[in-house]
Design a protein around this motif. Sequence first.
Motif, PDB file in Angstrom:
ATOM      1  N   PHE A   1       0.836  -1.205   0.000  1.00  0.00           N
ATOM      2  CA  PHE A   1       0.000   0.000   0.000  1.00  0.00           C
ATOM      3  C   PHE A   1       0.869   1.253   0.000  1.00  0.00           C
ATOM      4  O   PHE A   1       1.098   1.876   1.033  1.00  0.00           O
ATOM      5  CB  PHE A   1      -0.932  -0.016   1.212  1.00  0.00           C
ATOM      6  CG  PHE A   1      -2.145   0.884   1.092  1.00  0.00           C
ATOM      7  CD1 PHE A   1      -2.231   1.885   0.135  1.00  0.00           C
ATOM      8  CD2 PHE A   1      -3.214   0.724   1.956  1.00  0.00           C
ATOM      9  CE1 PHE A   1      -3.340   2.700   0.040  1.00  0.00           C
ATOM     10  CE2 PHE A   1      -4.336   1.536   1.885  1.00  0.00           C
ATOM     11  CZ  PHE A   1      -4.396   2.521   0.917  1.00  0.00           C
ATOM     12  N   ASN A   2       1.353   1.587  -1.187  1.00  0.00           N
ATOM     13  CA  ASN A   2       2.104   2.828  -1.381  1.00  0.00           C
ATOM     14  C   ASN A   2       1.114   3.943  -1.701  1.00  0.00           C
ATOM     15  O   ASN A   2       0.321   3.832  -2.641  1.00  0.00           O
ATOM     16  CB  ASN A   2       3.107   2.655  -2.522  1.00  0.00           C
ATOM     17  CG  ASN A   2       3.838   3.939  -2.841  1.00  0.00           C
ATOM     18  OD1 ASN A   2       3.348   4.763  -3.609  1.00  0.00           O
ATOM     19  ND2 ASN A   2       5.015   4.117  -2.240  1.00  0.00           N
ATOM     20  N   ALA A   3       1.150   5.017  -0.930  1.00  0.00           N
ATOM     21  CA  ALA A   3       0.142   6.074  -1.056  1.00  0.00           C
ATOM     22  C   ALA A   3       0.161   6.718  -2.440  1.00  0.00           C
ATOM     23  O   ALA A   3      -0.889   6.986  -3.024  1.00  0.00           O
ATOM     24  CB  ALA A   3       0.343   7.124   0.029  1.00  0.00           C
ATOM     25  N   GLU A   4       1.364   6.983  -2.963  1.00  0.00           N
ATOM     26  CA  GLU A   4       1.450   7.649  -4.263  1.00  0.00           C
ATOM     27  C   GLU A   4       0.946   6.738  -5.384  1.00  0.00           C
ATOM     28  O   GLU A   4       0.250   7.188  -6.305  1.00  0.00           O
ATOM     29  CB  GLU A   4       2.896   8.082  -4.538  1.00  0.00           C
ATOM     30  CG  GLU A   4       3.364   9.278  -3.732  1.00  0.00           C
ATOM     31  CD  GLU A   4       3.614   8.935  -2.265  1.00  0.00           C
ATOM     32  OE1 GLU A   4       3.881   7.740  -1.951  1.00  0.00           O
ATOM     33  OE2 GLU A   4       3.550   9.850  -1.420  1.00  0.00           O
ATOM     34  N   GLU A   5       1.276   5.452  -5.323  1.00  0.00           N
ATOM     35  CA  GLU A   5       0.785   4.526  -6.344  1.00  0.00           C
ATOM     36  C   GLU A   5      -0.732   4.382  -6.253  1.00  0.00           C
ATOM     37  O   GLU A   5      -1.420   4.299  -7.274  1.00  0.00           O
ATOM     38  CB  GLU A   5       1.452   3.161  -6.185  1.00  0.00           C
ATOM     39  CG  GLU A   5       1.062   2.179  -7.286  1.00  0.00           C
ATOM     40  CD  GLU A   5       1.813   0.867  -7.213  1.00  0.00           C
ATOM     41  OE1 GLU A   5       1.789   0.112  -8.196  1.00  0.00           O
ATOM     42  OE2 GLU A   5       2.429   0.588  -6.155  1.00  0.00           O
TER      43      GLU A   5
ATOM     44  N   TYR B   1      -5.566  11.907   7.241  1.00  0.00           N
ATOM     45  CA  TYR B   1      -5.769  13.291   6.810  1.00  0.00           C
ATOM     46  C   TYR B   1      -4.738  13.720   5.769  1.00  0.00           C
ATOM     47  O   TYR B   1      -5.017  14.596   4.937  1.00  0.00           O
ATOM     48  CB  TYR B   1      -5.713  14.233   8.008  1.00  0.00           C
ATOM     49  CG  TYR B   1      -7.015  14.362   8.760  1.00  0.00           C
ATOM     50  CD1 TYR B   1      -8.065  15.137   8.259  1.00  0.00           C
ATOM     51  CD2 TYR B   1      -7.220  13.694   9.955  1.00  0.00           C
ATOM     52  CE1 TYR B   1      -9.263  15.261   8.932  1.00  0.00           C
ATOM     53  CE2 TYR B   1      -8.421  13.808  10.652  1.00  0.00           C
ATOM     54  CZ  TYR B   1      -9.437  14.594  10.134  1.00  0.00           C
ATOM     55  OH  TYR B   1     -10.632  14.706  10.807  1.00  0.00           O
ATOM     56  N   ARG B   2      -3.583  13.109   5.788  1.00  0.00           N
ATOM     57  CA  ARG B   2      -2.541  13.470   4.820  1.00  0.00           C
ATOM     58  C   ARG B   2      -2.876  12.979   3.418  1.00  0.00           C
ATOM     59  O   ARG B   2      -2.664  13.702   2.427  1.00  0.00           O
ATOM     60  CB  ARG B   2      -1.201  12.877   5.269  1.00  0.00           C
ATOM     61  CG  ARG B   2      -0.041  13.158   4.319  1.00  0.00           C
ATOM     62  CD  ARG B   2       1.228  12.507   4.822  1.00  0.00           C
ATOM     63  NE  ARG B   2       2.352  12.737   3.917  1.00  0.00           N
ATOM     64  CZ  ARG B   2       3.555  12.180   4.066  1.00  0.00           C
ATOM     65  NH1 ARG B   2       3.783  11.368   5.110  1.00  0.00           N
ATOM     66  NH2 ARG B   2       4.513  12.418   3.204  1.00  0.00           N
ATOM     67  N   TYR B   3      -3.402  11.765   3.309  1.00  0.00           N
ATOM     68  CA  TYR B   3      -3.554  11.149   2.001  1.00  0.00           C
ATOM     69  C   TYR B   3      -4.998  11.095   1.479  1.00  0.00           C
ATOM     70  O   TYR B   3      -5.230  11.267   0.283  1.00  0.00           O
ATOM     71  CB  TYR B   3      -2.996   9.718   2.024  1.00  0.00           C
ATOM     72  CG  TYR B   3      -1.510   9.654   2.265  1.00  0.00           C
ATOM     73  CD1 TYR B   3      -0.611  10.202   1.347  1.00  0.00           C
ATOM     74  CD2 TYR B   3      -1.001   9.055   3.409  1.00  0.00           C
ATOM     75  CE1 TYR B   3       0.765  10.144   1.566  1.00  0.00           C
ATOM     76  CE2 TYR B   3       0.371   8.985   3.636  1.00  0.00           C
ATOM     77  CZ  TYR B   3       1.245   9.531   2.713  1.00  0.00           C
ATOM     78  OH  TYR B   3       2.594   9.476   2.942  1.00  0.00           O
ATOM     79  N   VAL B   4      -5.958  10.840   2.340  1.00  0.00           N
ATOM     80  CA  VAL B   4      -7.317  10.592   1.866  1.00  0.00           C
ATOM     81  C   VAL B   4      -7.971  11.846   1.283  1.00  0.00           C
ATOM     82  O   VAL B   4      -8.491  11.805   0.152  1.00  0.00           O
ATOM     83  CB  VAL B   4      -8.181   9.968   2.986  1.00  0.00           C
ATOM     84  CG1 VAL B   4      -9.639   9.856   2.547  1.00  0.00           C
ATOM     85  CG2 VAL B   4      -7.639   8.588   3.363  1.00  0.00           C
ATOM     86  N   PRO B   5      -7.981  12.983   1.986  1.00  0.00           N
ATOM     87  CA  PRO B   5      -8.610  14.167   1.376  1.00  0.00           C
ATOM     88  C   PRO B   5      -7.954  14.573   0.063  1.00  0.00           C
ATOM     89  O   PRO B   5      -8.642  14.967  -0.889  1.00  0.00           O
ATOM     90  CB  PRO B   5      -8.440  15.245   2.451  1.00  0.00           C
ATOM     91  CG  PRO B   5      -8.310  14.483   3.736  1.00  0.00           C
ATOM     92  CD  PRO B   5      -7.553  13.254   3.367  1.00  0.00           C
ATOM     93  N   GLU B   6      -6.620  14.474  -0.005  1.00  0.00           N
ATOM     94  CA  GLU B   6      -5.926  14.846  -1.240  1.00  0.00           C
ATOM     95  C   GLU B   6      -6.304  13.911  -2.379  1.00  0.00           C
ATOM     96  O   GLU B   6      -6.530  14.352  -3.517  1.00  0.00           O
ATOM     97  CB  GLU B   6      -4.415  14.807  -1.015  1.00  0.00           C
ATOM     98  CG  GLU B   6      -3.582  15.077  -2.261  1.00  0.00           C
ATOM     99  CD  GLU B   6      -3.854  16.429  -2.910  1.00  0.00           C
ATOM    100  OE1 GLU B   6      -3.698  16.548  -4.141  1.00  0.00           O
ATOM    101  OE2 GLU B   6      -4.237  17.376  -2.179  1.00  0.00           O
ATOM    102  N   ALA B   7      -6.392  12.619  -2.105  1.00  0.00           N
ATOM    103  CA  ALA B   7      -6.780  11.674  -3.150  1.00  0.00           C
ATOM    104  C   ALA B   7      -8.204  11.943  -3.629  1.00  0.00           C
ATOM    105  O   ALA B   7      -8.509  11.819  -4.820  1.00  0.00           O
ATOM    106  CB  ALA B   7      -6.649  10.244  -2.637  1.00  0.00           C
TER     107      ALA B   7
END
Length: 531
Positions: free
Chosen positions: A171-175, A213-219
Amino acid sequence: MFRPILFLLFILVCKNIPSSHSLPLSTHKSWIVDETGRRVKLTCANWPSHVDTMLAEGLDKQPLPVLASEAVAQKFNCIRLTWATYMWTRPSYGSLTVEESFRRHNLTKAIAGITKHNPYLLHMTLVQAYDTVVDVLGAYGLMLLLDNHVSYPTWCCGYDDGNGFFGDKYFNAEEWQLGLRTIARRYRGKTQVIAIGMRNELRGPRENLNDWYRYVPEAAKQIHEANPDVLVFMSGIGYATDLSYLKDRPLGFNLDNKLVFETHLYAFTAAPDSHWVQRPVNEVCYTRIKALEDKLAFVTKGDNPTPLVLTEVGVNQQHFSPAHDRFLSCFQAYIAQRDLDWGLWAFQGGYYIRENQIGTDEEFGVLDISWNRIRNPTIQNRLEFAKRQSQDPDSITSAAYVLYHPLTGTCVRTNSKNRIYAGSCRAWSRWYHDADEAPIRLMYTNVCIKAVGDGLPPILSTECLIPQSSWKLTSNSSHHLAARDEKGEQLCLHMDPNNEIVTRKCICVGDDPKCLDDPTTQWFQLALRNV
C-alpha cells in the motif's frame, strides 16, 4: 466463430439504452440526487473483480448478460465492482490477457468455462475485460460504483495482510493515488460509472489519523479533478466503521456536491456475531445501531449534511444462523426507518480462486455456487422493502407510516372488511402515530388499532382514546409496540408462525440480562414514507 461479433453488436445496441435516472449523480444535503434533483436510492450488489485473477467472478459459469439481467431481476440498481490498484498502475498486471492471468493460477477448468460462456473475453487484456464488464452492466441500466478494494490482487481483508493502510507492504500512497486518477480519467464520460470508491476497509497496525488526513482528502480531490462527474466514496478507519474524528476536524469541502461517506455493517461488526444469541437481542441491536449513528451517521445531520451509504451489508445465506437472522432484522428495521442507500455483500456464488483454493463457495452470495439459482430466496424476499425508496425530500405526497415487520419482510395492511393482516409491502396501508401512548390510526379514517387480548388478533376500532388503543414504543431496540389490555397487562404486536398478527405478552422488553429469548417476532418498525 461468430459469437464475439454478436456480442459486439449487442454492446453497440445496448449502449443506447437510456438509464432510468438522469446521470450523472450529485448530492443534496444527505441525499444522492440525479441531474434533475430527484432523489436516487442506491441499492447495490457487490461483485468482486479484485481477487487473484482480476476478472469479475463467475464468467466461467454464465454469460455476462445473463448475470447482469439477474442482478436487475433481484431489484439491484447498482453494482459495486471492485478493482486492484496494480491492475491500473503496473503493466505486468493490467496487460495480461484473461487467459494468461488464469493460466498463472492453473485455472484450466475456469478457462474452459469462459471459452464456453464468454469467449470474447479470453484474449482481451484484463483492463479491456474490465471495460467490457462496465459496458455490459451499464447496458442493463445498472449504475457502477468502482471500488478500490486492494492494491495487490488478493482476497481481502486481513488485519495485517499488507493491503490495509498507507505504508503497508502493498500500500504505497502515491501509487494508490495514481490508480485512482487513472481509473477516474478512463471512465470519464461513461455515465453508468456514477462513483469511485477510494479504498475498502482501511485498517491494520499502521492505521493513524495523521496519515488518513494526509492522504485521503488529497486523493479525493485528485479523483474529482480527473473526473468531476463521479461521486467520490470515502471511508473512515477501523474497517470503515469510524468517522467520529470528523466531528472535531471536518474536511471543509464536499467536492462540489460529489462527496459521499461509506461504511460497512455485518453481524460481527465491532463485536462477535455470537452476541446476537448470547446476549439480549434488544440490547445488542440498540448498541450496534447507536454506535453506527454516533460514529458514522452523524454526517447525514447538522449544518453540512453528507450522504452515508452502507456499501457492504451481509449475512451467511447458505448457513443462515439465528445470530445472522437477528442481525438482519435489526438492519432491516434501521433501513426502514432511515431509508439510507446500501449494498449487499455479495452477488457472486463463488470465486475462481480465493486464498489458494480453487472454486471457493461464497456463502454470503445471492447466487449459489453454480451461479444459476438464488441461494436463499427467503432472504431476498425479506430485503424487498429495504431496496425500495420510501423517503423523498422534495415529495409533495403526504407523509405516513408503514408498519413494517422486519423478520418476515411484510407490512401491516387492512382490507375492505377492516381486517388487519400481514402482506406484501408492494401495497401498503398508511398509518399515523404522533407520540408514545397515542393511537395508531389508519390515515383519513376514524379507526385505529386496538388490542383485544393475549393471543388474539388486534382489530380496527373507533375507540381510540382507551388504553387498548394507546401504543408505546418499548424495549431498548424501540421496535416493540405495546398497549395494555383491559386488565392493565402490557401486550405487544406479535407475528405468529403462520404470519397472523396477534398481541402477546412482550418478549424481553425489560433490562433482564438473562432474557435471551428471540423477540424479533414482535419487532415492528414505524417507517416514514412519502413516496
